[in-house]
Design an enzyme around this catalytic site. Structure first.
Site, short mmCIF file in Angstrom:
data_model
loop_
_atom_site.label_atom_id
_atom_site.label_comp_id
_atom_site.label_asym_id
_atom_site.label_seq_id
_atom_site.Cartn_x
_atom_site.Cartn_y
_atom_site.Cartn_z
N THR A 252 6.36 -1.31 3.89
CA THR A 252 6.28 0.15 3.94
C THR A 252 7.67 0.77 3.80
O THR A 252 7.87 1.70 3.02
CB THR A 252 5.64 0.61 5.27
OG1 THR A 252 4.33 0.06 5.37
CG2 THR A 252 5.55 2.13 5.33
N GLN A 282 -0.09 1.64 1.81
CA GLN A 282 1.14 2.37 2.14
C GLN A 282 2.08 2.43 0.95
O GLN A 282 2.41 1.39 0.35
CB GLN A 282 1.85 1.72 3.33
CG GLN A 282 1.06 1.74 4.62
CD GLN A 282 0.24 0.48 4.83
OE1 GLN A 282 -0.17 -0.17 3.86
NE2 GLN A 282 0.01 0.12 6.08
N ASP A 305 0.92 7.38 3.62
CA ASP A 305 2.32 7.29 4.06
C ASP A 305 3.29 7.97 3.10
O ASP A 305 4.36 7.43 2.79
CB ASP A 305 2.74 5.84 4.27
CG ASP A 305 2.08 5.19 5.48
OD1 ASP A 305 1.24 5.88 6.11
OD2 ASP A 305 2.38 4.04 5.79
N ASP A 326 -2.34 9.25 7.08
CA ASP A 326 -1.05 9.19 7.80
C ASP A 326 0.10 9.63 6.90
O ASP A 326 1.17 9.00 6.89
CB ASP A 326 -0.78 7.76 8.30
CG ASP A 326 -1.83 7.28 9.30
OD1 ASP A 326 -2.60 8.12 9.80
OD2 ASP A 326 -1.89 6.07 9.55
#
Length: 371
Positions: A252, A282, A305, A326
């Site tokens: 990530t 991600q 992300d 997220d």
């Protein structure tokens, strides 16, 4: 899950071993450690480490606690270095490299809090310690450096921690004050943003402005220079794009199209994009590990992300942020003022806007959405 276990192992194990050299009386250790939320680790490390520092008051205890955290972080970094030849695949090696980077960030931050030549307030210390929240020792240190809650004040639309000359630059035509120009057509000094970043001063106290002319720049950049400012021709006009993702074999942290690891970064009129796609898990467009960073009229485009507000004090004003899951996450103290947040359809038709990394109330981190 294998990577997660590896990360936990190499982050925690180094803190379980240290040379046994006691220099403090047990009763004194218990008295001071009883004031922390995790007295047992505190007692262990004070018993098994010696420093040329007496503990007469709370201020002394705070200094010793920070020094202990720094000492253990340095030992941890050394132990992680020794793991280099023992990886079975590229993913484990990438996780190892990320851990080294996190330790380096922690050591740099802790050094700043004990540097007598650094000017700072207790609020600064609390923010830096929050950035370094990698183990229980630092958690204890945070609890010792108690700072009353303070409402952030603003001047001319920006936090008061923004320097007056930077505030003026953000409100004016910053392009006219650019130090260098980037243009794909060759009309500037550089053709790529990375070349301009590599050519910038690494530790200047002066603002260094890079004007990036309109166009799409397919690059991956990590900024390790202080006080850099990127200025474009507008959201959707100047675009820095990449496509690294966890599904594609990256971590990530390493998937970020643009990552910032130094103090005082600013960006204006520019879009940061990760085009990996919704099915690639991600995939970070922008990662900011920059204390006192400012993003004014910027775009952040991605899916899962998208925006990694990693640590430090960050201010986002009139920005556009796109994502699915997220897509605003991290452990920074971030203010989002008059920003537009756009939820995209993901593979599971589920949208989660934020995933803040705050674990305890004393950490000086959190997200504030203001209109």
């Amino acid at each position: 899950m294998v990577l997660f276990r590896l990360l936990i192992t190499i982050l925690i194990v180094p803190f379980l071993f240290s040379s046994i050299v006691s220099s403090y009386l047990l009763n004194d250790i218990k008295k001071w450690c009883s004031q922390t939320p995790n007295p047992k680790p505190c007692e262990y490390y004070l018993t098994n480490n010696a420093f040329n520092q007496t503990i007469k008051n709370k201020s002394d205890f705070l200094k010793v606690s920070i020094q202990l955290a720094l000492d253990q972080a340095q030992k941890g970094q050394e132990n992680i270095h020794s793991l280099d030849p023992k990886f079975r695949n590229s993913q484990e090696k990438a996780a190892w490299a990320n851990c080294l980077q996190l330790y380096e960030n922690t050591i740099q931050t802790l050094n700043k809090t004990i540097d007598p030549n650094t000017k700072f307030t207790q609020v600064d210390v609390q923010t830096w310690l929050s950035t370094a929240l990698t183990n229980l020792l630092i958690s204890n240190t945070l609890s010792l450096n108690k700072v009353p809650d303070q409402q952030q004040s603003y001047k001319d639309g920006f936090p008061t921690w923004v320097k007056p000359r930077d505030g003026k630059l953000l409100r004016s035509y910053a392009i006219a004050q650019a130090n260098v120009v980037v243009a794909k057509d060759g009309s500037g000094k550089y053709k790529t943003v990375k070349e301009a970043i590599d050519g910038a001063p690494q530790s200047s106290n002066d603002r260094y402005v890079i004007y990036v002319k309109k166009g799409t720049y397919n690059e991956q950049i990590v900024i390790k220079a202080k006080n850099i400012m990127l200025v474009g021709d507008g959201i959707g006009k100047t675009i820095i794009t990449g496509s690294k993702s966890v599904a594609g074999g990256s971590t990530t942290l390493d998937s970020a199209t643009v990552g910032v690891d130094e103090y005082g970064f600013m960006a204006q009129y520019i879009t940061f994009r990760n085009a990996a796609g919704a099915a690639r898990n991600q995939a970070v467009a922008l990662r900011s590990n920059s204390d006192h960073s400012v993003f004014y009229k910027c775009g952040f485009e991605g899916y899962q992300d998208t925006l990694f507000a990693q640590s430090g004090r960050q201010f986002y004003r009139e920005c556009d942020i796109y994502g699915t899951v997220d897509f605003i996450f991290g452990a920074a103290a971030s203010v989002f003022q008059n920003c537009n947040i756009y939820a995209r359809n993901g593979p599971q038709n589920t949208v989660t806007i934020t995933a803040q990394g705050r674990m305890e109330g004393k950490f000086r981190i959190g997200y504030f959405m203001l209109r």
